[in-house]
Design a protein around this motif. Structure first.
Motif, PDB file in Angstrom:
ATOM      1  N   SER A 175       0.804  -1.226   0.000  1.00 46.63           N
ATOM      2  CA  SER A 175       0.000   0.000   0.000  1.00 46.63           C
ATOM      3  C   SER A 175       0.840   1.280   0.000  1.00 46.63           C
ATOM      4  O   SER A 175       0.294   2.380   0.077  1.00 46.63           O
ATOM      5  CB  SER A 175      -0.921   0.010   1.221  1.00 46.63           C
ATOM      6  OG  SER A 175      -0.149  -0.042   2.414  1.00 46.63           O
ATOM      7  N   ILE A 176       2.155   1.153  -0.096  1.00 43.23           N
ATOM      8  CA  ILE A 176       3.016   2.334  -0.053  1.00 43.23           C
ATOM      9  C   ILE A 176       3.094   2.988  -1.440  1.00 43.23           C
ATOM     10  O   ILE A 176       3.348   2.309  -2.432  1.00 43.23           O
ATOM     11  CB  ILE A 176       4.439   1.946   0.414  1.00 43.23           C
ATOM     12  CG1 ILE A 176       4.398   1.374   1.831  1.00 43.23           C
ATOM     13  CG2 ILE A 176       5.370   3.154   0.374  1.00 43.23           C
ATOM     14  CD1 ILE A 176       5.731   0.815   2.305  1.00 43.23           C
ATOM     15  N   PRO A 177       2.885   4.308  -1.509  1.00 45.61           N
ATOM     16  CA  PRO A 177       2.985   4.999  -2.808  1.00 45.61           C
ATOM     17  C   PRO A 177       4.389   4.875  -3.413  1.00 45.61           C
ATOM     18  O   PRO A 177       5.382   4.749  -2.685  1.00 45.61           O
ATOM     19  CB  PRO A 177       2.679   6.457  -2.448  1.00 45.61           C
ATOM     20  CG  PRO A 177       1.956   6.404  -1.147  1.00 45.61           C
ATOM     21  CD  PRO A 177       2.481   5.206  -0.435  1.00 45.61           C
ATOM     22  N   GLN A 178       4.459   4.923  -4.742  1.00 41.38           N
ATOM     23  CA  GLN A 178       5.732   4.801  -5.456  1.00 41.38           C
ATOM     24  C   GLN A 178       6.774   5.805  -4.951  1.00 41.38           C
ATOM     25  O   GLN A 178       7.951   5.461  -4.811  1.00 41.38           O
ATOM     26  CB  GLN A 178       5.505   5.013  -6.952  1.00 41.38           C
ATOM     27  CG  GLN A 178       4.825   3.846  -7.648  1.00 41.38           C
ATOM     28  CD  GLN A 178       5.824   2.837  -8.200  1.00 41.38           C
ATOM     29  OE1 GLN A 178       6.733   3.195  -8.939  1.00 41.38           O
ATOM     30  NE2 GLN A 178       5.658   1.581  -7.838  1.00 41.38           N
ATOM     31  N   ARG A 179       6.335   7.022  -4.691  1.00 46.63           N
ATOM     32  CA  ARG A 179       7.272   8.058  -4.227  1.00 46.63           C
ATOM     33  C   ARG A 179       7.966   7.619  -2.942  1.00 46.63           C
ATOM     34  O   ARG A 179       9.175   7.792  -2.781  1.00 46.63           O
ATOM     35  CB  ARG A 179       6.513   9.365  -3.998  1.00 46.63           C
ATOM     36  CG  ARG A 179       7.396  10.497  -3.492  1.00 46.63           C
ATOM     37  CD  ARG A 179       6.574  11.741  -3.133  1.00 46.63           C
ATOM     38  NE  ARG A 179       7.428  12.825  -2.677  1.00 46.63           N
ATOM     39  CZ  ARG A 179       7.991  13.722  -3.458  1.00 46.63           C
ATOM     40  NH1 ARG A 179       7.791  13.671  -4.766  1.00 46.63           N
ATOM     41  NH2 ARG A 179       8.752  14.677  -2.964  1.00 46.63           N
TER      42      ARG A 179
ATOM     43  N   LEU B 109      14.230   3.280  -0.813  1.00 41.70           N
ATOM     44  CA  LEU B 109      15.390   2.701  -1.484  1.00 41.70           C
ATOM     45  C   LEU B 109      16.589   3.650  -1.445  1.00 41.70           C
ATOM     46  O   LEU B 109      17.716   3.249  -1.163  1.00 41.70           O
ATOM     47  CB  LEU B 109      15.034   2.357  -2.929  1.00 41.70           C
ATOM     48  CG  LEU B 109      14.065   1.184  -3.118  1.00 41.70           C
ATOM     49  CD1 LEU B 109      13.374   1.264  -4.481  1.00 41.70           C
ATOM     50  CD2 LEU B 109      14.803  -0.149  -2.975  1.00 41.70           C
ATOM     51  N   THR B 110      16.320   4.925  -1.713  1.00 38.58           N
ATOM     52  CA  THR B 110      17.381   5.937  -1.714  1.00 38.58           C
ATOM     53  C   THR B 110      17.952   6.147  -0.322  1.00 38.58           C
ATOM     54  O   THR B 110      19.171   6.260  -0.135  1.00 38.58           O
ATOM     55  CB  THR B 110      16.823   7.272  -2.252  1.00 38.58           C
ATOM     56  OG1 THR B 110      16.306   7.061  -3.567  1.00 38.58           O
ATOM     57  CG2 THR B 110      17.895   8.353  -2.291  1.00 38.58           C
ATOM     58  N   ASP B 111      17.076   6.199   0.659  1.00 35.09           N
ATOM     59  CA  ASP B 111      17.487   6.409   2.041  1.00 35.09           C
ATOM     60  C   ASP B 111      18.419   5.292   2.501  1.00 35.09           C
ATOM     61  O   ASP B 111      19.523   5.533   3.015  1.00 35.09           O
ATOM     62  CB  ASP B 111      16.245   6.464   2.938  1.00 35.09           C
ATOM     63  CG  ASP B 111      16.501   7.176   4.255  1.00 35.09           C
ATOM     64  OD1 ASP B 111      17.612   7.671   4.465  1.00 35.09           O
ATOM     65  OD2 ASP B 111      15.575   7.228   5.084  1.00 35.09           O
TER      66      ASP B 111
ATOM     67  N   ILE C 121      20.119  -2.489  -5.315  1.00 37.65           N
ATOM     68  CA  ILE C 121      20.139  -2.261  -6.767  1.00 37.65           C
ATOM     69  C   ILE C 121      19.331  -3.336  -7.479  1.00 37.65           C
ATOM     70  O   ILE C 121      18.566  -3.054  -8.419  1.00 37.65           O
ATOM     71  CB  ILE C 121      21.600  -2.236  -7.287  1.00 37.65           C
ATOM     72  CG1 ILE C 121      22.320  -0.992  -6.771  1.00 37.65           C
ATOM     73  CG2 ILE C 121      21.636  -2.276  -8.809  1.00 37.65           C
ATOM     74  CD1 ILE C 121      23.834  -1.038  -6.950  1.00 37.65           C
ATOM     75  N   GLU C 122      19.468  -4.569  -7.040  1.00 38.21           N
ATOM     76  CA  GLU C 122      18.779  -5.690  -7.689  1.00 38.21           C
ATOM     77  C   GLU C 122      17.273  -5.659  -7.485  1.00 38.21           C
ATOM     78  O   GLU C 122      16.504  -5.909  -8.417  1.00 38.21           O
ATOM     79  CB  GLU C 122      19.346  -7.013  -7.159  1.00 38.21           C
ATOM     80  CG  GLU C 122      18.734  -8.258  -7.809  1.00 38.21           C
ATOM     81  CD  GLU C 122      19.362  -9.548  -7.315  1.00 38.21           C
ATOM     82  OE1 GLU C 122      18.704 -10.599  -7.410  1.00 38.21           O
ATOM     83  OE2 GLU C 122      20.517  -9.513  -6.839  1.00 38.21           O
TER      84      GLU C 122
ATOM     85  N   LEU D 148      15.331   5.776 -10.077  1.00 37.77           N
ATOM     86  CA  LEU D 148      14.288   5.661  -9.057  1.00 37.77           C
ATOM     87  C   LEU D 148      13.297   6.831  -9.127  1.00 37.77           C
ATOM     88  O   LEU D 148      12.311   6.853  -8.394  1.00 37.77           O
ATOM     89  CB  LEU D 148      14.912   5.621  -7.658  1.00 37.77           C
ATOM     90  CG  LEU D 148      15.840   4.441  -7.351  1.00 37.77           C
ATOM     91  CD1 LEU D 148      16.462   4.612  -5.968  1.00 37.77           C
ATOM     92  CD2 LEU D 148      15.092   3.120  -7.443  1.00 37.77           C
ATOM     93  N   GLY D 149      13.586   7.793  -9.993  1.00 40.23           N
ATOM     94  CA  GLY D 149      12.736   8.980 -10.095  1.00 40.23           C
ATOM     95  C   GLY D 149      13.121  10.072  -9.113  1.00 40.23           C
ATOM     96  O   GLY D 149      12.320  10.959  -8.803  1.00 40.23           O
TER      97      GLY D 149
END
Length: 386
Positions: free
Chosen positions: A180-184, A190-192, A223-224, A335-336
């Motif tokens: 349920s987590i938004p893509q953002r 992932l970045t954090d 990364i994978e 990742l945007g």
């Protein structure tokens, strides 16, 4: 390797449908304050699972802890803790809710008049009110460490706190929650986590072979799984590897015995405090410029990272190191995540000078693994990130 001591007392309960195990972890005679954020847990079913598991316990609730937990809001929760004689805290959320709960665990037993002193005077918390967590957003690793970062809107500050009294007693990690987590927010997580690892790894070689490979394995895993998580959050294998990587990125293990940096975080926190930019995105803004500015002192580790994580084997140490920075920035873009301050605000002029002045006022004059980053150098790094 450097000398170190390591103790992490947090019990991890990991896997599918583990929220129901909550009832076994909280003392039956506890008076619990359930803390959460904007209310998404009431839409995705997590709230109902938690309430069912706590059916036999006396529970009060406090919702509305914002991203970048706000001091003024937390003071409202602190009043409830004291007025209602709360004895146990339960954070149901991501890093912001857990960080806010850590502040409350400290402030509940703090004997001073001004709880902000815990942060502004860097007071170490030796003992806090006991608390547990149900993780709903993998990112910060706060579910298995003793650190916290709190924001104060009125002064535009974002400061850290910590101490052995702020480890969660337990944390429940059910990878199914990421559905349920938004893509953002997934991209932020992932970045954090990725940048958390870099802060503990991207310094200089000291022969800590196992620690380096721990760090590199987390980076390789992120990364994978990143494209899989973003494409299909219901992919349980990807979700579970993502969640555990975020926890392992900052539970204290990979930083033991090695030099660490954390300048990217110190600078990034200022961008959040000044502009409200998502924490993870501030790290992506600063990291590439930080590595470019400190290229000579970091190039050996950057080249190692290029070889082991990105499979770049051609060229000189400098070639590989430069390629590693480019690959890192490209990963954030995939990742945007934008990597320039000007992508987030048009009011960036003067930011570098402002941050430099803040660091000087606080006495933060020696950041980084070599304690060589003075405020004027920080100013240069921020300008490079415009």
């Amino acid at each position: 390797m450097n000398n170190f001591e390591f103790k992490n007392p947090t019990k991890i309960i990991f896997g599918k449908n583990t929220i129901e195990k909550l009832e076994n972890e909280i003392p039956k005679d506890a008076k619990v304050l359930l803390l959460y954020g904007g209310g998404s847990i009431k839409k995705n079913g997590i709230y109902d699972q938690v309430k069912t598991a706590l059916a036999k316990v006396d529970v009060l609730e406090f919702g509305g802890i914002p991203a970048n937990p706000e001091y003024a809001v937390l003071l409202e929760a602190l009043k409830i803790i004291k007025d209602e004689n709360i004895t146990y805290l339960l954070a149901v959320g991501g890093g912001s809710v857990i960080d806010g709960t850590k502040f409350l665990a400290s402030a509940a037993l703090f004997e001073g008049d001004r709880p902000w002193d815990i942060l502004s005077k860097n007071i170490r918390t030796e003992e806090g009110m006991p608390f547990g967590t149900v993780l709903t957003l993998p990112a910060t690793g706060s579910e298995m460490n003793s650190g916290s970062v709190i924001t104060r809107a009125e002064t535009k500050e974002k400061l850290a706190m910590g101490g052995p009294g702020l480890f969660p007693e337990f944390s429940i990690l059910d990878p199914q929650v990421i559905v349920s987590i938004p893509q953002r927010q997934l991209a932020n997580g992932l970045t954090d986590a990725f940048t958390h690892v870099l802060e503990q790894y991207m310094t200089y070689p000291i022969g800590a072979l196992l620690q380096d490979r721990f760090a590199e394995s987390i980076l390789q895993t992120l990364i994978e799984v990143a494209p899989k998580v973003l494409k299909d959050p219901t992919d349980y294998k990807a979700a579970s590897n993502f969640m555990w990587s975020c926890t392992m990125a900052l539970n204290g293990l990979i930083q033991k015995g090695v030099p660490t940096d954390w300048a990217v975080h110190a600078i990034g926190h200022e961008l959040t405090a000044l502009f409200g930019i998502d924490h993870a995105r501030t790290l992506a803004i600063i990291a590439p410029s930080h590595y470019k500015f400190n290229f000579e002192t970091k190039k050996e580790k950057l080249a190692q990272y290029a070889e082991r994580v990105w499979n770049i084997t051609e060229g000189s140490i400098e070639d590989k190191a430069n390629a590693a920075i480019e690959k890192t920035e490209a990963f954030f873009h995939q990742l945007g995540i934008n990597t320039k301050l000007s992508d987030y605000t048009k009011d960036y002029e003067g930011t570098a000078e402002n941050i430099s002045e803040r660091f000087t006022t606080r006495g933060w004059v020696a950041l980084g693994e070599h304690k060589s980053l003075s405020p004027d150098k920080v100013e240069s790094i921020v300008k490079m990130a415009y």
